[in-house]
Design a protein around this motif. Structure first.
Motif, mmCIF file in Angstrom:
data_model
loop_
_atom_site.group_PDB
_atom_site.id
_atom_site.type_symbol
_atom_site.label_atom_id
_atom_site.label_comp_id
_atom_site.label_asym_id
_atom_site.label_seq_id
_atom_site.Cartn_x
_atom_site.Cartn_y
_atom_site.Cartn_z
ATOM 1 N N HIS A 226 0.488 -1.079 0.295
ATOM 2 C CA HIS A 226 -0.137 -0.062 0.022
ATOM 3 C C HIS A 226 0.914 0.851 -0.206
ATOM 4 O O HIS A 226 1.080 2.113 -0.680
ATOM 5 C CB HIS A 226 -1.003 -0.196 1.290
ATOM 6 C CG HIS A 226 -2.021 -0.724 0.801
ATOM 7 N ND1 HIS A 226 -2.087 -2.437 0.846
ATOM 8 C CD2 HIS A 226 -3.603 -0.499 0.372
ATOM 9 C CE1 HIS A 226 -3.629 -2.685 1.341
ATOM 10 N NE2 HIS A 226 -3.742 -1.648 0.501
ATOM 11 N N SER A 227 2.287 1.176 0.818
ATOM 12 C CA SER A 227 3.048 2.525 1.130
ATOM 13 C C SER A 227 3.584 3.138 -0.317
ATOM 14 O O SER A 227 3.897 3.892 -0.100
ATOM 15 C CB SER A 227 3.538 2.425 2.533
ATOM 16 O OG SER A 227 4.148 1.326 1.807
ATOM 17 N N LEU A 281 -5.694 -7.405 13.360
ATOM 18 C CA LEU A 281 -6.940 -8.056 12.827
ATOM 19 C C LEU A 281 -7.336 -7.352 11.878
ATOM 20 O O LEU A 281 -7.228 -7.706 10.377
ATOM 21 C CB LEU A 281 -7.834 -8.877 13.682
ATOM 22 C CG LEU A 281 -9.166 -9.212 12.867
ATOM 23 C CD1 LEU A 281 -8.454 -10.543 12.388
ATOM 24 C CD2 LEU A 281 -10.493 -9.480 14.407
ATOM 25 N N LEU A 282 -7.724 -6.283 11.332
ATOM 26 C CA LEU A 282 -8.470 -5.431 11.026
ATOM 27 C C LEU A 282 -7.778 -4.788 10.069
ATOM 28 O O LEU A 282 -7.767 -4.673 8.436
ATOM 29 C CB LEU A 282 -8.720 -3.850 12.087
ATOM 30 C CG LEU A 282 -9.901 -3.359 10.938
ATOM 31 C CD1 LEU A 282 -10.768 -3.870 10.304
ATOM 32 C CD2 LEU A 282 -10.481 -1.598 11.426
ATOM 33 N N TYR A 283 -5.794 -4.670 10.241
ATOM 34 C CA TYR A 283 -4.767 -4.449 9.090
ATOM 35 C C TYR A 283 -4.501 -6.034 8.489
ATOM 36 O O TYR A 283 -4.717 -5.209 7.422
ATOM 37 C CB TYR A 283 -3.497 -4.189 10.354
ATOM 38 C CG TYR A 283 -2.846 -3.110 9.382
ATOM 39 C CD1 TYR A 283 -2.834 -2.634 8.371
ATOM 40 C CD2 TYR A 283 -2.005 -2.519 10.485
ATOM 41 C CE1 TYR A 283 -2.067 -1.891 7.742
ATOM 42 C CE2 TYR A 283 -1.060 -1.296 9.589
ATOM 43 C CZ TYR A 283 -1.172 -0.846 8.842
ATOM 44 O OH TYR A 283 -0.410 -0.145 8.285
ATOM 45 N N SER A 284 -5.386 -6.680 8.589
ATOM 46 C CA SER A 284 -4.972 -7.906 8.019
ATOM 47 C C SER A 284 -6.163 -7.962 7.034
ATOM 48 O O SER A 284 -5.502 -8.041 5.739
ATOM 49 C CB SER A 284 -4.687 -9.405 8.770
ATOM 50 O OG SER A 284 -3.870 -9.156 9.497
ATOM 51 N N LEU A 285 -7.141 -7.353 7.115
ATOM 52 C CA LEU A 285 -8.165 -7.634 6.302
ATOM 53 C C LEU A 285 -7.772 -6.645 5.500
ATOM 54 O O LEU A 285 -8.345 -7.516 3.915
ATOM 55 C CB LEU A 285 -9.434 -7.370 7.357
ATOM 56 C CG LEU A 285 -10.165 -9.025 8.434
ATOM 57 C CD1 LEU A 285 -11.316 -8.287 9.551
ATOM 58 C CD2 LEU A 285 -10.002 -10.391 7.157
ATOM 59 N N ALA A 286 -7.663 -5.529 5.982
ATOM 60 C CA ALA A 286 -7.746 -4.401 5.126
ATOM 61 C C ALA A 286 -6.439 -4.090 3.904
ATOM 62 O O ALA A 286 -7.063 -4.008 2.609
ATOM 63 C CB ALA A 286 -7.471 -3.399 5.750
ATOM 64 N N ILE A 287 -5.451 -4.947 4.263
ATOM 65 C CA ILE A 287 -4.568 -5.366 2.895
ATOM 66 C C ILE A 287 -5.179 -7.014 2.240
ATOM 67 O O ILE A 287 -4.556 -6.214 0.821
ATOM 68 C CB ILE A 287 -2.874 -5.935 4.059
ATOM 69 C CG1 ILE A 287 -2.566 -4.404 4.407
ATOM 70 C CG2 ILE A 287 -2.186 -6.212 3.165
ATOM 71 C CD1 ILE A 287 -1.056 -5.154 5.385
ATOM 72 N N PHE A 288 -5.607 -7.533 3.006
ATOM 73 C CA PHE A 288 -6.427 -8.800 1.845
ATOM 74 C C PHE A 288 -7.019 -8.164 0.922
ATOM 75 O O PHE A 288 -7.634 -8.728 0.216
ATOM 76 C CB PHE A 288 -7.323 -9.718 2.749
ATOM 77 C CG PHE A 288 -7.153 -10.828 2.028
ATOM 78 C CD1 PHE A 288 -6.450 -11.669 1.858
ATOM 79 C CD2 PHE A 288 -8.177 -11.172 2.264
ATOM 80 C CE1 PHE A 288 -6.538 -12.842 0.970
ATOM 81 C CE2 PHE A 288 -8.557 -11.804 0.681
ATOM 82 C CZ PHE A 288 -7.885 -13.053 0.554
ATOM 83 N N VAL A 301 -12.032 1.536 0.636
ATOM 84 C CA VAL A 301 -11.896 0.985 2.410
ATOM 85 C C VAL A 301 -10.572 -0.193 2.548
ATOM 86 O O VAL A 301 -10.070 1.173 3.707
ATOM 87 C CB VAL A 301 -13.031 -0.593 2.002
ATOM 88 C CG1 VAL A 301 -12.824 -1.165 3.898
ATOM 89 C CG2 VAL A 301 -14.413 0.545 2.009
ATOM 90 N N SER A 302 -9.861 -0.353 1.567
ATOM 91 C CA SER A 302 -8.609 -0.340 2.153
ATOM 92 C C SER A 302 -7.584 0.539 2.289
ATOM 93 O O SER A 302 -7.119 0.528 3.266
ATOM 94 C CB SER A 302 -8.039 -1.599 1.479
ATOM 95 O OG SER A 302 -6.900 -2.224 0.486
ATOM 96 N N GLY A 369 1.841 -10.051 1.537
ATOM 97 C CA GLY A 369 1.411 -8.742 3.173
ATOM 98 C C GLY A 369 0.319 -9.507 4.226
ATOM 99 O O GLY A 369 0.390 -9.145 5.523
ATOM 100 N N ALA A 370 -0.398 -9.508 3.378
ATOM 101 C CA ALA A 370 -2.386 -9.423 4.340
ATOM 102 C C ALA A 370 -1.228 -11.439 5.475
ATOM 103 O O ALA A 370 -1.674 -11.065 6.545
ATOM 104 C CB ALA A 370 -3.067 -10.445 3.791
#
Length: 398
Positions: A226-227, A281-288, A301-302, A369-370
């Motif tokens: 992402h970055s 946990l939320l970070y993992s979902l966002a990257i996925f 959303v991601s 990443g996820a």
């Protein structure tokens, strides 16, 4: 109260400069540097790596050097050093080696501010104010990202030199405010309080701090797609317009602005350890999300969540180390965590770039990443388990 207010400003502006302006501003400038023929694409990439290298050097040196030079002096020098490095970058046509030196010094200045300023301020406010100070301090990251996302590109579109100059003058102004804020400092406050009552037994402190640091370092690798690659992924792999990509990056900036506030309220609802693993946990979902979902709203959303959770995890990790180790050891532990983060990010960036240039799609990197962030989640759950065990032990003794 006056000194406390000054410390809040020092901490906020230091993180704003350290990551927001000295580091993330280059993300928005890099395409324009190539487009306006300041540098080749290859050399522009080298400058990005030079900044990461400087950030790592600063993270490794900040704490040892602070034993010989007062942290207050180092914070001031770093702020002005970073500001002048940006102003010097506004001069076109200098030898390439000088631009590399400027970006290395910018990275050194940024990580020195990140290591020293939050710890310096936290030691000098009453314990009741430390959660609020942490929230405000790490909100500076988001403020810097927002400036880099929404303001810098407008100046740089006219001329990249103007973009550099705007960043330099703004950083110089922030440095002056930091200088004023550090002119009068309160005495160190080390009174015990319930906020520090969850400091765990010495035999478990190192283990708990290790889990926090490892999780923090893994997050540095996991959010690289992402970055570093988010815009390129949207434009070249999803074949979307520049406007579409810029809108997604804007969501990232908005999320960054709210991240530390989000972390503050998570701690209010779930306590520190509960907030940390939930954020991972939320970070993992966002990257996925971008592995399979490519609509405007799913990408938005991601973007928003990764922007939100980056400063949130920074804030929570710093607070967790403070909580288990106390103010006396926080700066040392935070310097190790920052160095681990910088090392992981540098090596992770090299590995992911290698994978992409040798046939991996960006969606593969998001999946990787996820997975890495899930490992970070596991580390945070180990810290949570240690903490719960400690609290249960205290109740048993009671």
């Amino acid at each position: 109260m006056q000194n406390t207010s000054r410390l809040f400003w020092v901490a906020f502006l230091s993180t704003c400069l350290g990551i927001g302006l000295f580091r993330f501003s280059y993300t928005s400038l890099m395409p324009l540097l190539v487009e306006q023929k300041w540098f080749t694409a290859t050399f522009a990439s080298y400058l990005s790596s030079a900044n990461l290298l400087g950030y790592l050097l600063g993270a490794l040196l900040a704490h040892p050097v602070s034993r010989y030079i007062q942290p207050r002096i180092l914070i001031i020098v770093s702020a002005f050093l970073g500001a002048f490095s940006l102003i010097l970058c506004a001069i076109q046509g200098l030898p390439d080696a000088l631009y590399i030196i400027f970006r290395v010094f910018s990275g050194i200045a940024g990580s020195t501010l990140m290591v020293l300023a939050p710890s310096y301020a936290l030691k000098r406010v009453v314990i009741e104010l430390r959660p609020k100070l942490s929230m405000i301090a790490f909100s500076g990251i988001g403020a810097g990202v927002v400036i880099s996302t929404f303001i810098v590109p407008y100046a740089a579109h006219i001329n990249v030199g103007l973009g550099w100059l705007f960043l330099g003058i703004l950083s110089l102004f922030c440095s002056v405010v930091i200088l004023i804020g550090l002119r009068h400092q309160p005495e160190l406050i080390e009174t015990a309080h319930a906020y520090e009552s969850i400091i765990i037994k010495s035999d478990k402190r190192i283990l708990a701090a290790t889990f926090i640091t490892v999780a923090y370092a893994l997050s540095a690798i996991a959010y690289i797609p992402h970055s570093l690659f988010w815009i390129d992924f949207i434009q070249h792999e999803l074949h979307q317009s520049v406007q579409f990509a810029n809108q997604q990056w804007a969501f990232y900036g908005i999320g960054s602005m709210l991240g530390a506030v989000f972390a503050f309220y998570c701690v209010k609802y779930w306590q520190l350890t509960g907030a940390l693993w939930r954020c991972y946990l939320l970070y993992s979902l966002a990257i996925f999300i971008p592995v399979y979902f490519h609509t405007f709203y799913s990408l938005a959303v991601s973007s928003f969540l990764t922007g939100l959770l980056n400063p949130a995890v920074v804030s929570l990790s710093s607070s967790a180390l403070l909580t288990i180790l106390g103010t006396q050891n926080h700066q040392y532990a935070w310097s190790i965590a920052t160095a681990a983060f910088a090392t992981a990010q540098l090596l992770g960036g090299v590995v992911m770039s290698f994978l992409h240039t040798h046939g991996s799609y960006y969606t593969h990197l998001f999946f990787l990443g996820a997975v890495i962030m899930v490992v970070a989640l596991a580390c945070s759950l180990c810290f949570y388990t240690i903490q719960k065990s400690h609290l249960n032990g205290l109740r048993g003794e009671g």
